[in-house]
Design a protein around this motif. Structure first.
Motif, mmCIF file in Angstrom:
data_model
loop_
_atom_site.group_PDB
_atom_site.id
_atom_site.type_symbol
_atom_site.label_atom_id
_atom_site.label_comp_id
_atom_site.label_asym_id
_atom_site.label_seq_id
_atom_site.Cartn_x
_atom_site.Cartn_y
_atom_site.Cartn_z
ATOM 1 N N PRO A 18 5.118 0.844 8.072
ATOM 2 C CA PRO A 18 6.342 0.040 8.241
ATOM 3 C C PRO A 18 6.166 -1.412 7.811
ATOM 4 C CG PRO A 18 5.347 0.497 10.361
ATOM 5 C CD PRO A 18 4.556 1.265 9.341
ATOM 6 N N LYS A 19 4.948 -1.961 7.973
ATOM 7 C CA LYS A 19 4.684 -3.340 7.570
ATOM 8 C C LYS A 19 3.492 -3.362 6.632
ATOM 9 C CE LYS A 19 6.442 -5.929 11.499
ATOM 10 N NZ LYS A 19 6.123 -6.949 12.499
ATOM 11 N N VAL A 20 3.521 -4.285 5.672
ATOM 12 C CA VAL A 20 2.419 -4.445 4.728
ATOM 13 C C VAL A 20 2.144 -5.923 4.514
ATOM 14 C CG1 VAL A 20 2.743 -2.280 3.469
ATOM 15 C CG2 VAL A 20 4.004 -4.297 2.772
ATOM 16 N N ARG A 21 0.913 -6.233 4.140
ATOM 17 C CA ARG A 21 0.570 -7.595 3.725
ATOM 18 C C ARG A 21 0.846 -7.655 2.224
ATOM 19 N NH1 ARG A 21 -2.099 -11.346 6.178
ATOM 20 N NH2 ARG A 21 -2.936 -9.887 7.699
ATOM 21 N N VAL A 22 1.653 -8.608 1.800
ATOM 22 C CA VAL A 22 2.147 -8.631 0.424
ATOM 23 C C VAL A 22 1.462 -9.721 -0.389
ATOM 24 C CG1 VAL A 22 4.195 -8.851 -1.015
ATOM 25 C CG2 VAL A 22 4.359 -7.750 1.201
ATOM 26 N N ILE A 23 1.056 -9.333 -1.604
ATOM 27 C CA ILE A 23 0.501 -10.268 -2.583
ATOM 28 C C ILE A 23 1.393 -10.188 -3.811
ATOM 29 C CG2 ILE A 23 -1.499 -10.820 -3.997
ATOM 30 C CD1 ILE A 23 -3.205 -9.493 -1.812
ATOM 31 N N ASP A 24 1.858 -11.337 -4.297
ATOM 32 C CA ASP A 24 2.771 -11.308 -5.442
ATOM 33 C C ASP A 24 2.010 -11.157 -6.753
ATOM 34 O OD1 ASP A 24 1.727 -13.825 -5.856
ATOM 35 O OD2 ASP A 24 3.648 -14.859 -5.885
ATOM 36 N N GLN A 25 2.744 -11.156 -7.873
ATOM 37 C CA GLN A 25 2.142 -10.901 -9.187
ATOM 38 C C GLN A 25 1.177 -11.995 -9.622
ATOM 39 O OE1 GLN A 25 5.325 -11.557 -8.625
ATOM 40 N NE2 GLN A 25 6.154 -12.955 -10.125
ATOM 41 N N ASP A 26 1.270 -13.194 -9.038
ATOM 42 C CA ASP A 26 0.363 -14.291 -9.391
ATOM 43 C C ASP A 26 -0.876 -14.329 -8.501
ATOM 44 O OD1 ASP A 26 2.195 -15.120 -11.326
ATOM 45 O OD2 ASP A 26 3.299 -16.313 -9.846
ATOM 46 N N GLY A 27 -0.935 -13.437 -7.501
ATOM 47 C CA GLY A 27 -2.088 -13.373 -6.611
ATOM 48 C C GLY A 27 -1.916 -14.184 -5.340
ATOM 49 N N GLU A 28 -0.726 -14.718 -5.095
ATOM 50 C CA GLU A 28 -0.480 -15.503 -3.883
ATOM 51 C C GLU A 28 -0.135 -14.578 -2.720
ATOM 52 O OE1 GLU A 28 2.156 -18.782 -4.202
ATOM 53 O OE2 GLU A 28 1.600 -19.166 -6.279
ATOM 54 N N ASN A 29 -0.663 -14.896 -1.541
ATOM 55 C CA ASN A 29 -0.403 -14.118 -0.344
ATOM 56 C C ASN A 29 0.954 -14.522 0.229
ATOM 57 O OD1 ASN A 29 -0.515 -12.662 1.987
ATOM 58 N ND2 ASN A 29 -2.423 -13.554 2.729
ATOM 59 N N LEU A 30 1.884 -13.576 0.309
ATOM 60 C CA LEU A 30 3.211 -13.854 0.873
ATOM 61 C C LEU A 30 3.270 -13.557 2.367
ATOM 62 C CD1 LEU A 30 5.495 -12.417 -1.948
ATOM 63 C CD2 LEU A 30 4.708 -14.767 -1.630
ATOM 64 N N GLY A 31 2.213 -12.966 2.917
ATOM 65 C CA GLY A 31 2.155 -12.682 4.340
ATOM 66 C C GLY A 31 2.547 -11.258 4.666
ATOM 67 N N VAL A 32 2.639 -10.982 5.963
ATOM 68 C CA VAL A 32 2.996 -9.650 6.440
ATOM 69 C C VAL A 32 4.511 -9.559 6.538
ATOM 70 C CG1 VAL A 32 2.756 -8.006 8.338
ATOM 71 C CG2 VAL A 32 0.843 -9.490 7.730
ATOM 72 N N ASP A 44 -5.658 -3.272 7.879
ATOM 73 C CA ASP A 44 -4.684 -3.332 8.964
ATOM 74 C C ASP A 44 -4.009 -4.691 8.953
ATOM 75 O OD1 ASP A 44 -3.286 -2.478 11.217
ATOM 76 O OD2 ASP A 44 -4.741 -3.424 12.564
ATOM 77 N N PRO A 45 -2.792 -4.852 8.530
ATOM 78 C CA PRO A 45 -1.912 -3.881 7.894
ATOM 79 C C PRO A 45 -2.333 -3.619 6.446
ATOM 80 C CG PRO A 45 -0.858 -6.007 7.902
ATOM 81 C CD PRO A 45 -2.159 -6.170 8.649
ATOM 82 N N PRO A 46 -1.847 -2.526 5.840
ATOM 83 C CA PRO A 46 -2.211 -2.215 4.460
ATOM 84 C C PRO A 46 -1.794 -3.332 3.504
ATOM 85 C CG PRO A 46 -1.119 -0.354 5.472
ATOM 86 C CD PRO A 46 -1.002 -1.495 6.426
#
Length: 109
Positions: free
Chosen positions: A23-37, A62-64
Motif C-alpha cells: 500500500p505504501k512505497v518509498r519513492v525515488i524520482d527519475q533524477d535519483g531524488e528521494n520523494l519520501g514514503v 520496509d517500505p519497498p
C-alpha cells in the motif's frame, strides 16, 4: 457456486504500476531524488504525469523502494547485465583418471 477472482498473470522481473502489492512505497524520482514514503496510487499518478512507470526496485525493504523508470529499458539493462555475468563466469574442468588393478603405483605418481 462462486468464482474466484482472476489472479494477475505471473510477471517476469520486477513488479511495476498496478502489480505492486504494497500500500505504501518509498519513492525515488527519475533524477535519483528521494520523494519520501507515499501511497502507491499517488506515486503511480506522479509517475504517469512524468511519462514513466513506477517500478519496484527493492521489494524486501520496509517500505519497498519504487522508482520512476521505463520498464522496458529497465528489463533490457537487467538482461544485458545477466548475460555479461554469465559470459564472464568461469567453469571448472575436472580431470578424470581410471583406477585399474593392473596399474602399478609408480604410474599413479
Amino acid at each position: 457456486m462462486t468464482r474466484r477472482p482472476l489472479a494477475p498473470p505471473p510477471i517476469n522481473g520486477p513488479r511495476f504500476n498496478e502489480f505492486i502489492v504494497s500500500p505504501k512505497v518509498r519513492v525515488i524520482d527519475q533524477d535519483g531524488e528521494n520523494l519520501g514514503v507515499m501511497y502507491t496510487r499517488e506515486a503511480m499518478e506522479q509517475a504517469q504525469a512524468v511519462g514513466l512507470d513506477l517500478v519496484e526496485v527493492s521489494p524486501n525493504a520496509d517500505p519497498p523502494v519504487a522508482k520512476f523508470l521505463d520498464v522496458g529499458k529497465f528489463k533490457y539493462e537487467a538482461q544485458k547485465k545477466a548475460n555479461l555475468a554469465r559470459k564472464s563466469q568461469k567453469t571448472q574442468e575436472i580431470k578424470e583418471i581410471k583406477m585399474r588393478p593392473n596399474i602399478d603405483d609408480h604410474d599413479y605418481d
